[in-house]
Scaffold this motif. Structure first.
Motif, PDB file in Angstrom:
ATOM      1  N   TRP A 322       1.769  -3.566   0.220  1.00  0.00           N
ATOM      2  CA  TRP A 322       1.536  -4.012  -1.151  1.00  0.00           C
ATOM      3  C   TRP A 322       0.700  -5.296  -1.189  1.00  0.00           C
ATOM      4  O   TRP A 322       0.474  -5.864  -2.253  1.00  0.00           O
ATOM      5  N   HIS A 323       0.221  -5.729  -0.031  1.00  0.00           N
ATOM      6  CA  HIS A 323      -0.700  -6.855   0.056  1.00  0.00           C
ATOM      7  C   HIS A 323      -1.662  -6.562   1.203  1.00  0.00           C
ATOM      8  O   HIS A 323      -1.503  -5.579   1.921  1.00  0.00           O
ATOM      9  N   ASP A 324      -2.668  -7.408   1.393  1.00  0.00           N
ATOM     10  CA  ASP A 324      -3.749  -7.131   2.335  1.00  0.00           C
ATOM     11  C   ASP A 324      -3.257  -6.868   3.750  1.00  0.00           C
ATOM     12  O   ASP A 324      -2.404  -7.595   4.282  1.00  0.00           O
ATOM     13  N   VAL A 325      -3.847  -5.860   4.388  1.00  0.00           N
ATOM     14  CA  VAL A 325      -3.635  -5.602   5.813  1.00  0.00           C
ATOM     15  C   VAL A 325      -4.386  -6.675   6.602  1.00  0.00           C
ATOM     16  O   VAL A 325      -5.553  -6.963   6.320  1.00  0.00           O
ATOM     17  N   THR A 326      -3.720  -7.279   7.600  1.00  0.00           N
ATOM     18  CA  THR A 326      -4.338  -8.354   8.373  1.00  0.00           C
ATOM     19  C   THR A 326      -4.703  -7.942   9.792  1.00  0.00           C
ATOM     20  O   THR A 326      -5.575  -8.545  10.406  1.00  0.00           O
ATOM     21  N   ALA A 327      -4.046  -6.913  10.341  1.00  0.00           N
ATOM     22  CA  ALA A 327      -4.347  -6.491  11.709  1.00  0.00           C
ATOM     23  C   ALA A 327      -3.890  -5.061  11.923  1.00  0.00           C
ATOM     24  O   ALA A 327      -2.940  -4.591  11.277  1.00  0.00           O
ATOM     25  N   LEU A 328      -4.575  -4.377  12.843  1.00  0.00           N
ATOM     26  CA  LEU A 328      -4.226  -3.018  13.251  1.00  0.00           C
ATOM     27  C   LEU A 328      -4.230  -2.959  14.770  1.00  0.00           C
ATOM     28  O   LEU A 328      -5.158  -3.448  15.412  1.00  0.00           O
ATOM     29  N   ARG A 329      -3.202  -2.345  15.346  1.00  0.00           N
ATOM     30  CA  ARG A 329      -3.121  -2.200  16.784  1.00  0.00           C
ATOM     31  C   ARG A 329      -2.587  -0.807  17.126  1.00  0.00           C
ATOM     32  O   ARG A 329      -1.914  -0.168  16.315  1.00  0.00           O
ATOM     33  N   LEU A 330      -2.881  -0.373  18.346  1.00  0.00           N
ATOM     34  CA  LEU A 330      -2.352   0.897  18.836  1.00  0.00           C
ATOM     35  C   LEU A 330      -1.111   0.636  19.677  1.00  0.00           C
ATOM     36  O   LEU A 330      -1.116  -0.239  20.549  1.00  0.00           O
TER      37      LEU A 330
END
Length: 413
Positions: A322-330
């Motif tokens: 419900w707020h900005d995504v800051t990081a993505l990891r596998l």
């Protein structure tokens, strides 16, 4: 008088827009509260690294944490910074062993700390920059730590004998005119380092670092290139396999061969999004080795198929936070089946300014579609809060964007 009335009117419009945005986020928080098996944090995760079944996070609540991704439990907390912890990296306790027993953190308190992960004790604290430390990069084979900051400086640190003494200054770069938001780099066979530095104006510089002899190691920086393929802030940069992967507030992801002409493959065209992109995860560069790119824009996670590079296709979206995504990891999740066999399953881990870490099976994202996103609701894109017009004040050290970022980070603390 007219200027005062105009200012009051602008303030009222902004206040109304902020109230509307706050209410929209409150409603979405209720709708998405159970999506992605959320792990609730005290603050917001600004950076995250995955090691095995554990997430290591830099948190706005002035701490770093080690979290079990299977149970969601916090296993270790590293306290000592006096402001949001913005970035983290690892270094070997035993040189070249790959043990990664030393945790390195950077903070808005302008310091870099090195921790012993066996004891959680602080090994050293270095007053590193004159402004917020934004990101860290370790090149272990040459014992080099690189840090960047809102002070527009990139600094080099020698990690030799780091258990006995703090990182030693080993050079710097001061060619950027705006805060240096992100960095990437690789060690070359000849002992040099190729370094990429990107700032909040969208300028990306490429450097060759050469180690100079002497009793105190120093790194000489030679500018190789300046790239301007983004219009504004570069939020993440990755370099591997002859390509620079960048995400930007200009609402695009760019994949550029480097050095130019180093690949005969047709380039991937810019990947456009409805909102600024803060996170990128090229799965072709991961253990999964699949031709997909995962991006985070606004509060949405999107999956691209780039098996035909010149014709990228949006495969799916998840209305993730419900707020900005800051990081993505596998996360390659390894578990035991009832008959004793090892089960390996890919998951996407996302962090957000909503104060959660969320866990998504890759199959959930792969099987969703833009018209029918995974989860309980279709993606809701919330327009950013309009900002008042007016010229920026050059004398202010922190940018307006960083002021808003700080407010967002601190509002949950």
């Amino acid at each position: 008088m007219s200027d005062s009335i105009t200012a009051d009117h602008s303030y009222l419009l902004r206040s109304a827009a902020e109230l509307e945005l706050t209410e929209a986020r409150r409603q979405k928080a209720e709708r998405t509260k159970s999506l992605g098996s959320p792990i609730q944090l005290t603050g917001n995760a600004i950076d995250i690294q995955i090691r095995g079944n554990y997430a290591w996070i830099a948190e706005s609540a002035h701490v770093a944490k080690k979290i079990d991704l299977e149970t969601g439990k916090t296993l270790q907390i590293y306290r000592g910074h006096h402001a949001p912890v913005t970035c983290l990296a690892f270094y070997d306790r035993s040189p070249n062993s790959g043990d990664e027993k030393l945790l390195i953190t950077g903070s808005w308190d302008k310091t870099i700390k090195i921790w012993d992960t066996n004891t959680k004790g602080v090994i050293s604290t270095t007053a590193a920059h004159d402004d917020f430390v934004k990101t860290l990069l370790v090149v272990p084979s040459v014992k080099l730590l690189v840090s960047s900051s809102s002070d527009k400086i990139v600094k080099f640190w020698d990690l030799t004998d780091v258990l006995e003494k703090p990182p030693q200054p080993a050079g710097s770069v001061s060619a950027h005119s705006r805060p240096v938001e992100c960095i990437a780099g690789i060690a070359n066979a000849d002992g040099s380092v190729t370094l990429f530095t990107a700032d909040t104006m969208g300028v990306l510089k490429v450097w060759k670092l050469e180690r100079q002899g002497g009793p105190r190691p120093r790194w000489r920086s030679i500018l190789q290139d300046t790239l301007n393929h983004h219009r504004t802030r570069i939020t993440e940069i990755i370099y591997d396999a002859g390509y620079i992967w960048t995400a930007s507030s200009d609402e695009t992801v760019q994949v550029v061969p480097y050095p130019p002409g180093s690949s005969d493959q047709k380039p991937i065209p810019p990947l456009t999004h409805p909102l600024p992109v803060r996170a990128i995860l090229p799965l072709a560069l991961s253990d999964l080795e699949e031709p997909y790119i995962v991006t985070g824009y606004g509060d949405v996670i999107r999956l691209y198929d780039v098996s035909t590079p010149s014709e990228p296709e949006v495969l799916g979206e998840i209305d993730a936070h419900w707020h900005d995504v800051t990081a993505l990891r596998l996360w390659i999740h390894k578990s035991r089946t009832d008959d004793g066999r090892t089960r390996i399953e890919p998951w996407i881990i996302s962090t957000s300014l909503d104060g959660t870490i969320r866990r998504w099976r890759f199959s959930e994202l792969h099987d969703s579609t833009p018209d029918n996103p995974a989860g309980q609701s279709k993606a809701t894109v919330i327009a950013p809060t309009p900002q008042p017009s007016g010229d920026a004040k050059d004398q202010v050290e922190i940018t307006d964007e960083e002021e808003r970022e700080l407010a967002e980070l601190m509002e949950e603390d």
